[in-house]
Design a protein around this motif. Structure first.
Motif, PDB file in Angstrom:
ATOM      1  N   GLY A 119       0.816  -1.197   0.000  1.00 37.32           N
ATOM      2  CA  GLY A 119       0.000   0.000   0.000  1.00 37.32           C
ATOM      3  C   GLY A 119       0.852   1.250   0.000  1.00 37.32           C
ATOM      4  O   GLY A 119       1.870   1.337  -0.687  1.00 37.32           O
ATOM      5  N   ALA A 120       0.431   2.242   0.785  1.00 42.54           N
ATOM      6  CA  ALA A 120       1.153   3.507   0.848  1.00 42.54           C
ATOM      7  C   ALA A 120       2.479   3.345   1.586  1.00 42.54           C
ATOM      8  O   ALA A 120       3.327   4.232   1.513  1.00 42.54           O
ATOM      9  CB  ALA A 120       0.287   4.557   1.531  1.00 42.54           C
ATOM     10  N   PHE A 121       2.636   2.223   2.313  1.00 38.83           N
ATOM     11  CA  PHE A 121       3.852   2.049   3.100  1.00 38.83           C
ATOM     12  C   PHE A 121       4.556   0.748   2.728  1.00 38.83           C
ATOM     13  O   PHE A 121       4.355  -0.273   3.367  1.00 38.83           O
ATOM     14  CB  PHE A 121       3.525   2.061   4.594  1.00 38.83           C
ATOM     15  CG  PHE A 121       3.131   3.411   5.096  1.00 38.83           C
ATOM     16  CD1 PHE A 121       4.093   4.317   5.490  1.00 38.83           C
ATOM     17  CD2 PHE A 121       1.799   3.774   5.152  1.00 38.83           C
ATOM     18  CE1 PHE A 121       3.749   5.573   5.933  1.00 38.83           C
ATOM     19  CE2 PHE A 121       1.436   5.029   5.599  1.00 38.83           C
ATOM     20  CZ  PHE A 121       2.412   5.930   5.990  1.00 38.83           C
ATOM     21  N   PRO A 123       7.765  -1.881   2.488  1.00 40.54           N
ATOM     22  CA  PRO A 123       8.721  -2.210   3.561  1.00 40.54           C
ATOM     23  C   PRO A 123       9.910  -1.257   3.645  1.00 40.54           C
ATOM     24  O   PRO A 123      10.364  -0.945   4.749  1.00 40.54           O
ATOM     25  CB  PRO A 123       9.184  -3.613   3.179  1.00 40.54           C
ATOM     26  CG  PRO A 123       8.098  -4.176   2.383  1.00 40.54           C
ATOM     27  CD  PRO A 123       7.417  -3.050   1.689  1.00 40.54           C
ATOM     28  N   GLU A 124      10.391  -0.767   2.482  1.00 40.43           N
ATOM     29  CA  GLU A 124      11.574   0.098   2.524  1.00 40.43           C
ATOM     30  C   GLU A 124      11.267   1.373   3.304  1.00 40.43           C
ATOM     31  O   GLU A 124      12.057   1.836   4.122  1.00 40.43           O
ATOM     32  CB  GLU A 124      12.016   0.476   1.101  1.00 40.43           C
ATOM     33  CG  GLU A 124      12.432  -0.701   0.216  1.00 40.43           C
ATOM     34  CD  GLU A 124      11.257  -1.469  -0.359  1.00 40.43           C
ATOM     35  OE1 GLU A 124      10.280  -0.822  -0.783  1.00 40.43           O
ATOM     36  OE2 GLU A 124      11.303  -2.711  -0.356  1.00 40.43           O
ATOM     37  N   LYS A 125      10.058   1.915   3.037  1.00 43.01           N
ATOM     38  CA  LYS A 125       9.664   3.158   3.706  1.00 43.01           C
ATOM     39  C   LYS A 125       9.470   2.912   5.212  1.00 43.01           C
ATOM     40  O   LYS A 125       9.921   3.705   6.042  1.00 43.01           O
ATOM     41  CB  LYS A 125       8.361   3.655   3.079  1.00 43.01           C
ATOM     42  CG  LYS A 125       8.061   5.114   3.374  1.00 43.01           C
ATOM     43  CD  LYS A 125       6.878   5.576   2.546  1.00 43.01           C
ATOM     44  CE  LYS A 125       6.310   6.874   3.054  1.00 43.01           C
ATOM     45  NZ  LYS A 125       5.042   7.189   2.369  1.00 43.01           N
ATOM     46  N   ILE A 126       8.811   1.788   5.539  1.00 42.29           N
ATOM     47  CA  ILE A 126       8.579   1.470   6.951  1.00 42.29           C
ATOM     48  C   ILE A 126       9.900   1.306   7.671  1.00 42.29           C
ATOM     49  O   ILE A 126      10.091   1.803   8.778  1.00 42.29           O
ATOM     50  CB  ILE A 126       7.714   0.193   7.080  1.00 42.29           C
ATOM     51  CG1 ILE A 126       6.309   0.472   6.586  1.00 42.29           C
ATOM     52  CG2 ILE A 126       7.681  -0.302   8.515  1.00 42.29           C
ATOM     53  CD1 ILE A 126       5.405  -0.715   6.581  1.00 42.29           C
ATOM     54  N   ASN A 127      10.854   0.634   7.019  1.00 40.79           N
ATOM     55  CA  ASN A 127      12.146   0.425   7.667  1.00 40.79           C
ATOM     56  C   ASN A 127      12.899   1.722   7.868  1.00 40.79           C
ATOM     57  O   ASN A 127      13.662   1.873   8.820  1.00 40.79           O
ATOM     58  CB  ASN A 127      12.991  -0.547   6.839  1.00 40.79           C
ATOM     59  CG  ASN A 127      12.556  -1.975   7.065  1.00 40.79           C
ATOM     60  OD1 ASN A 127      12.230  -2.345   8.178  1.00 40.79           O
ATOM     61  ND2 ASN A 127      12.527  -2.760   6.022  1.00 40.79           N
ATOM     62  N   LYS A 128      12.673   2.687   6.929  1.00 39.07           N
ATOM     63  CA  LYS A 128      13.369   3.973   7.062  1.00 39.07           C
ATOM     64  C   LYS A 128      12.793   4.767   8.235  1.00 39.07           C
ATOM     65  O   LYS A 128      13.535   5.356   9.025  1.00 39.07           O
ATOM     66  CB  LYS A 128      13.230   4.771   5.754  1.00 39.07           C
ATOM     67  CG  LYS A 128      14.473   5.575   5.442  1.00 39.07           C
ATOM     68  CD  LYS A 128      14.396   6.225   4.076  1.00 39.07           C
ATOM     69  CE  LYS A 128      13.414   7.372   4.060  1.00 39.07           C
ATOM     70  NZ  LYS A 128      13.198   7.917   2.708  1.00 39.07           N
ATOM     71  N   ILE A 129      11.444   4.770   8.336  1.00 41.38           N
ATOM     72  CA  ILE A 129      10.817   5.558   9.409  1.00 41.38           C
ATOM     73  C   ILE A 129      10.800   4.761  10.711  1.00 41.38           C
ATOM     74  O   ILE A 129      11.062   5.296  11.776  1.00 41.38           O
ATOM     75  CB  ILE A 129       9.369   5.948   9.018  1.00 41.38           C
ATOM     76  CG1 ILE A 129       9.343   6.564   7.617  1.00 41.38           C
ATOM     77  CG2 ILE A 129       8.803   6.931  10.019  1.00 41.38           C
ATOM     78  CD1 ILE A 129       7.941   6.789   7.096  1.00 41.38           C
ATOM     79  N   VAL A 134       5.523   4.640  12.189  1.00 40.48           N
ATOM     80  CA  VAL A 134       4.507   4.697  11.139  1.00 40.48           C
ATOM     81  C   VAL A 134       3.126   4.532  11.745  1.00 40.48           C
ATOM     82  O   VAL A 134       2.202   5.310  11.466  1.00 40.48           O
ATOM     83  CB  VAL A 134       4.764   3.606  10.071  1.00 40.48           C
ATOM     84  CG1 VAL A 134       3.585   3.472   9.141  1.00 40.48           C
ATOM     85  CG2 VAL A 134       6.012   3.933   9.288  1.00 40.48           C
ATOM     86  N   ILE A 135       2.979   3.514  12.627  1.00 39.17           N
ATOM     87  CA  ILE A 135       1.667   3.263  13.244  1.00 39.17           C
ATOM     88  C   ILE A 135       1.241   4.468  14.071  1.00 39.17           C
ATOM     89  O   ILE A 135       0.107   4.955  13.956  1.00 39.17           O
ATOM     90  CB  ILE A 135       1.721   1.983  14.111  1.00 39.17           C
ATOM     91  CG1 ILE A 135       1.873   0.770  13.213  1.00 39.17           C
ATOM     92  CG2 ILE A 135       0.464   1.861  14.956  1.00 39.17           C
ATOM     93  CD1 ILE A 135       2.156  -0.506  13.943  1.00 39.17           C
ATOM     94  N   GLY A 136       2.169   4.985  14.885  1.00 39.50           N
ATOM     95  CA  GLY A 136       1.839   6.131  15.730  1.00 39.50           C
ATOM     96  C   GLY A 136       1.471   7.348  14.907  1.00 39.50           C
ATOM     97  O   GLY A 136       0.455   7.998  15.155  1.00 39.50           O
ATOM     98  N   GLY A 137       2.283   7.641  13.902  1.00 41.72           N
ATOM     99  CA  GLY A 137       2.041   8.818  13.071  1.00 41.72           C
ATOM    100  C   GLY A 137       0.702   8.765  12.371  1.00 41.72           C
ATOM    101  O   GLY A 137       0.003   9.780  12.265  1.00 41.72           O
ATOM    102  N   GLU A 138       0.317   7.572  11.898  1.00 39.88           N
ATOM    103  CA  GLU A 138      -0.975   7.449  11.208  1.00 39.88           C
ATOM    104  C   GLU A 138      -2.133   7.423  12.201  1.00 39.88           C
ATOM    105  O   GLU A 138      -3.160   8.057  11.995  1.00 39.88           O
ATOM    106  CB  GLU A 138      -0.996   6.166  10.366  1.00 39.88           C
ATOM    107  CG  GLU A 138      -0.141   6.238   9.129  1.00 39.88           C
ATOM    108  CD  GLU A 138      -0.707   7.199   8.103  1.00 39.88           C
ATOM    109  OE1 GLU A 138      -1.888   7.064   7.737  1.00 39.88           O
ATOM    110  OE2 GLU A 138       0.038   8.099   7.669  1.00 39.88           O
ATOM    111  N   LEU A 139      -1.945   6.675  13.282  1.00 44.82           N
ATOM    112  CA  LEU A 139      -3.052   6.458  14.225  1.00 44.82           C
ATOM    113  C   LEU A 139      -3.480   7.755  14.898  1.00 44.82           C
ATOM    114  O   LEU A 139      -4.679   7.986  15.095  1.00 44.82           O
ATOM    115  CB  LEU A 139      -2.609   5.436  15.282  1.00 44.82           C
ATOM    116  CG  LEU A 139      -3.680   4.952  16.259  1.00 44.82           C
ATOM    117  CD1 LEU A 139      -4.760   4.181  15.529  1.00 44.82           C
ATOM    118  CD2 LEU A 139      -3.065   4.065  17.316  1.00 44.82           C
TER     119      LEU A 139
END
Lengths: 173, 121
Positions: A119-121, A123-129, A134-139
């Motif tokens: 989706g929008a995230f 694995p490469e992006k998730i690993n960078k952030i 990611v969960i906190g920022g979106e939630l």
């Protein structure tokens, strides 16, 4: 490497899930349910969702299994009583819901295979952030309403549990 | 990356090997002279009374349920704490939303307290 682990976890999850429903003793069923939860946590690890995997182990394999076991001890299931099979209404309703679930799963898999793998995230992006970031920022920004709704759900759960468990049972320990 | 999970895997493998090794070796080398008294369930040295599966009090259910619910509450705290500093620079909204969340659950906690669900008797 990932594929091998995927098959290990998938086979464990499926086999333990089937054993869970076929075992007569509810305590053994609960143990197989724990094994299913752990295999699912392994799947989440493979999907790079470390936070979800740990939460799966802490909440499901830990807290919810304790609740299940207490309910089992509460009901005191000694021998499984087999209900007579001739229940056409329940069987029909169950079949319909199972079919709907199957169709939904089919469409989800189809969409997942055709539209995009991630989706929008990815694995490469998730690993960078970072998974938790990611969960906190979106939630706490985009999904604020579900988060606050969860607190109301938890509140309802607390009140419901207390109201249901208020009465003292006869011949209890 | 999945490669980073190798330490976890090693830990799991070591745990499995140690447990399987200890149980397996004791099973292999331990002396076995079973008799009916030895095989009877141990109940603090007393004669066993009744059966193991007695009916539990419903209070255990309330305790377990409250544990699950507050456990989930704490799970929500963790990502909040991680992003707190970053989102606080964009205003105190992050603080208010968690205060609303905790405030609602505080109502539940006070309800449980007032109803005596936290007391054993």
């Amino acid at each position: 490497m990932v594929t091998i682990f995927f098959f290990i976890f998938a086979v464990t999850a499926l086999v333990s899930a089937v054993l869970m429903i076929t075992y007569k003793n509810p305590v053994y069923s609960a143990l197989f349910l724990i094994l299913t939860f752990f295999s699912l946590a392994g799947m989440y690890f493979l999907l790079e969702a470390q936070f979800i995997a740990i939460v799966q182990i802490i909440v499901y394999a830990g807290a919810i299994m304790v609740l299940f076991l207490f309910v089992m001890m509460l009901l005191n299931l000694r021998q499984e009583t087999r209900l007579p099979i001739g229940r056409p209404f329940q069987v029909a309703l169950g079949s319909i819901f199972a079919l709907i679930l199957l169709i939904q799963l089919f469409f989800i898999v189809k969409v997942g295979l055709t539209v995009s793998k991630f989706g929008a995230f990815p694995p490469e992006k998730i690993n960078k952030i970072g998974s938790v970031q990611v969960i906190g920022g979106e939630l706490f920004t985009n999904y604020l309403f579900p988060f606050e709704a969860a607190s109301i759900l938890l509140l309802v759960g607390i009140i419901g549990a207390i109201i249901l468990g208020r009465k003292k049972l006869p011949n209890e320990m | 990356m999945v490669g980073e999970l190798v330490p976890i895997l090693v830990l799991l493998a070591v745990a499995v090997v140690i447990v399987a090794g200890i149980i397996g070796l004791t099973h292999l080398f331990g002396p076995k002279h079973p008799d009916p008294v030895k095989l009877s369930p141990y109940e603090s040295g007393m004669e066993p009374v009744g059966e193991a599966r007695t009916r539990f009090s419903i209070r255990f259910y309330i305790i377990a349920m409250l544990f699950v619910l507050f456990d989930i509450e704490v799970v929500f705290f963790y990502p909040w704490a991680v992003v707190f500093k970053k989102l606080l620079s964009m205003g105190s909204f992050i603080l208010i939303e968690m205060l609303v969340f905790v405030g609602l659950l505080l109502v539940g906690y006070l309800y449980a307290w007032k109803k005596g669900a936290l007391e054993w008797d």
